[in-house]
Motif scaffolding. Structure first.
Motif, mmCIF file in Angstrom:
data_model
loop_
_atom_site.group_PDB
_atom_site.id
_atom_site.type_symbol
_atom_site.label_atom_id
_atom_site.label_comp_id
_atom_site.label_asym_id
_atom_site.label_seq_id
_atom_site.Cartn_x
_atom_site.Cartn_y
_atom_site.Cartn_z
ATOM 1 N N GLY A 117 -10.918 -32.432 -24.465
ATOM 2 C CA GLY A 117 -10.444 -33.798 -24.128
ATOM 3 C C GLY A 117 -10.802 -34.143 -22.790
ATOM 4 O O GLY A 117 -11.454 -33.373 -21.983
ATOM 5 N N GLN A 118 -10.532 -35.313 -22.431
ATOM 6 C CA GLN A 118 -10.922 -35.950 -21.119
ATOM 7 C C GLN A 118 -9.963 -37.166 -21.188
ATOM 8 O O GLN A 118 -9.265 -37.489 -22.049
ATOM 9 C CB GLN A 118 -12.314 -36.265 -20.861
ATOM 10 C CG GLN A 118 -12.590 -37.575 -22.092
ATOM 11 C CD GLN A 118 -12.943 -36.706 -23.329
ATOM 12 O OE1 GLN A 118 -13.621 -35.789 -23.672
ATOM 13 N NE2 GLN A 118 -12.864 -37.579 -24.385
ATOM 14 N N PRO A 119 -9.491 -37.563 -19.759
ATOM 15 C CA PRO A 119 -9.901 -37.073 -18.663
ATOM 16 C C PRO A 119 -9.308 -35.584 -18.234
ATOM 17 O O PRO A 119 -8.319 -35.124 -18.748
ATOM 18 C CB PRO A 119 -9.319 -37.982 -17.504
ATOM 19 C CG PRO A 119 -8.193 -38.352 -18.308
ATOM 20 C CD PRO A 119 -8.423 -38.388 -19.644
ATOM 21 N N LEU A 120 -10.201 -34.867 -17.405
ATOM 22 C CA LEU A 120 -9.997 -33.496 -17.046
ATOM 23 C C LEU A 120 -10.080 -33.538 -15.468
ATOM 24 O O LEU A 120 -11.330 -33.950 -15.181
ATOM 25 C CB LEU A 120 -10.597 -32.558 -17.555
ATOM 26 C CG LEU A 120 -10.720 -31.050 -17.125
ATOM 27 C CD1 LEU A 120 -9.587 -30.481 -17.144
ATOM 28 C CD2 LEU A 120 -11.740 -30.296 -18.103
ATOM 29 N N THR A 121 -9.429 -32.815 -14.563
ATOM 30 C CA THR A 121 -9.819 -32.759 -13.174
ATOM 31 C C THR A 121 -9.529 -31.483 -12.677
ATOM 32 O O THR A 121 -8.337 -30.931 -13.075
ATOM 33 C CB THR A 121 -8.909 -33.956 -12.311
ATOM 34 O OG1 THR A 121 -8.942 -35.336 -12.777
ATOM 35 C CG2 THR A 121 -9.272 -33.810 -10.849
ATOM 36 N N LEU A 122 -10.692 -30.965 -12.098
ATOM 37 C CA LEU A 122 -10.529 -29.426 -11.785
ATOM 38 C C LEU A 122 -10.309 -29.372 -10.009
ATOM 39 O O LEU A 122 -11.236 -30.252 -9.496
ATOM 40 C CB LEU A 122 -11.796 -28.779 -12.090
ATOM 41 C CG LEU A 122 -11.942 -28.817 -13.692
ATOM 42 C CD1 LEU A 122 -13.496 -28.449 -14.018
ATOM 43 C CD2 LEU A 122 -10.820 -28.211 -14.352
ATOM 44 N N PHE A 123 -9.792 -28.684 -9.429
ATOM 45 C CA PHE A 123 -9.674 -28.844 -8.020
ATOM 46 C C PHE A 123 -10.130 -27.244 -7.700
ATOM 47 O O PHE A 123 -9.579 -26.274 -7.923
ATOM 48 C CB PHE A 123 -8.129 -28.830 -7.802
ATOM 49 C CG PHE A 123 -7.635 -30.154 -8.137
ATOM 50 C CD1 PHE A 123 -7.667 -31.321 -7.101
ATOM 51 C CD2 PHE A 123 -7.042 -30.285 -9.357
ATOM 52 C CE1 PHE A 123 -7.038 -32.507 -7.520
ATOM 53 C CE2 PHE A 123 -6.749 -31.629 -9.583
ATOM 54 C CZ PHE A 123 -6.636 -32.688 -8.804
ATOM 55 N N TYR A 124 -11.217 -27.272 -6.721
ATOM 56 C CA TYR A 124 -11.945 -25.849 -6.217
ATOM 57 C C TYR A 124 -11.604 -26.013 -4.908
ATOM 58 O O TYR A 124 -11.517 -26.889 -4.204
ATOM 59 C CB TYR A 124 -13.252 -25.983 -6.413
ATOM 60 C CG TYR A 124 -13.818 -25.878 -7.926
ATOM 61 C CD1 TYR A 124 -14.061 -24.786 -8.476
ATOM 62 C CD2 TYR A 124 -14.065 -26.947 -8.672
ATOM 63 C CE1 TYR A 124 -14.429 -24.710 -9.826
ATOM 64 C CE2 TYR A 124 -14.308 -27.223 -10.095
ATOM 65 C CZ TYR A 124 -14.776 -25.837 -10.461
ATOM 66 O OH TYR A 124 -15.205 -25.693 -11.869
ATOM 67 N N ASP A 125 -11.117 -24.693 -4.374
ATOM 68 C CA ASP A 125 -10.954 -24.538 -2.928
ATOM 69 C C ASP A 125 -12.303 -24.423 -2.058
ATOM 70 O O ASP A 125 -13.321 -24.416 -2.849
ATOM 71 C CB ASP A 125 -10.100 -23.605 -2.412
ATOM 72 C CG ASP A 125 -10.490 -22.138 -2.866
ATOM 73 O OD1 ASP A 125 -11.674 -21.985 -3.109
ATOM 74 O OD2 ASP A 125 -9.706 -21.069 -2.700
ATOM 75 N N SER A 126 -12.236 -24.392 -0.835
ATOM 76 C CA SER A 126 -13.434 -24.244 -0.083
ATOM 77 C C SER A 126 -14.477 -23.100 -0.424
ATOM 78 O O SER A 126 -15.605 -23.219 -0.016
ATOM 79 C CB SER A 126 -13.359 -24.488 1.264
ATOM 80 O OG SER A 126 -12.401 -23.436 1.966
ATOM 81 N N SER A 127 -13.633 -21.926 -0.951
ATOM 82 C CA SER A 127 -14.516 -21.012 -1.362
ATOM 83 C C SER A 127 -15.160 -21.086 -2.877
ATOM 84 O O SER A 127 -16.113 -20.055 -3.104
ATOM 85 C CB SER A 127 -13.653 -19.548 -1.354
ATOM 86 O OG SER A 127 -12.696 -19.479 -2.650
#
Length: 187
Positions: free
Chosen positions: A149-159
């Motif tokens: 499905g969508q929408p989907l939001t992914l949050f990545y840290d600076s590493s």
């Protein structure tokens, strides 16, 4: 205590009916957190991030993973969307505002799936998105990351580590809170 991958699986199953009724989707493999990260040496020398927000270059899962590696050093928000998706339209103004507010500290990136480039560009122009999106005609990136499905939001840290995700339309409060968590972790 329930592990993060198991919790994601349970949440995904619980939301499956809702997602199928709204924007639907496919299936995929293991969540990102279960995958072994690619070593930095696998990153190509050429920069993969589009410099033109409307370019919508073709990407597959392997190329996306190389891009995430290249973007290490900056927090990253990735939004999977489609121009025909109602919940994607609902969250689009919030993403535009957030990108303008935090775009100097967080890299915003869209992944347009199961769509046409003309429709996608119209959507991006309508909501005044200034950040780049990738084009994934088959939804292979989303599926390969283990989501539906969508929408989907992914949050990545600076590493480059995936620290959280949001399935469904973002609210301004959730978006702000998650971005602040990324920025706090980066400082």
């Amino acid at each position: 205590m329930v592990s993060v991958p198991l919790r994601r699986t349970l949440v995904a199953l619980a939301l499956l009916g809702l997602l199928a009724a709204s924007c639907g989707g496919g299936s995929g493999g293991a969540p990102v957190s279960d995958r072994v990260p690619l070593p930095a040496s696998n990153a190509t020398k050429a920069q993969l991030l589009p410099t033109d927000a409307m370019a919508l270059p073709d990407f597959d899962l392997a190329k996306y993973e190389r891009l995430v590696i290249q973007l290490r050093g900056t927090p990253l928000l990735v939004n999977v969307w489609a121009s025909w998706c109602g919940p994607c339209k609902a969250e689009a103004p919030y993403l535009a505002t957030a990108a303008k507010t935090y775009g100097d500290r967080v890299q915003f990136l869209g992944i347009d799936i199961l769509d046409s480039r003309d429709s996608a560009r119209g959507f991006m122009a309508e909501f005044d998105w200034t950040y780049p999106s990738l084009f994934d005609a088959t939804g292979a990136i989303r599926d390969g990351l283990g989501y539906i499905g969508q929408p989907l939001t992914l949050f990545y840290d600076s590493s480059g580590a995936l620290v959280s995700d949001w399935i469904g339309a973002l609210t301004p409060d959730v978006l702000s809170k998650r971005i602040h968590q990324l920025l706090t972790a980066a400082s």
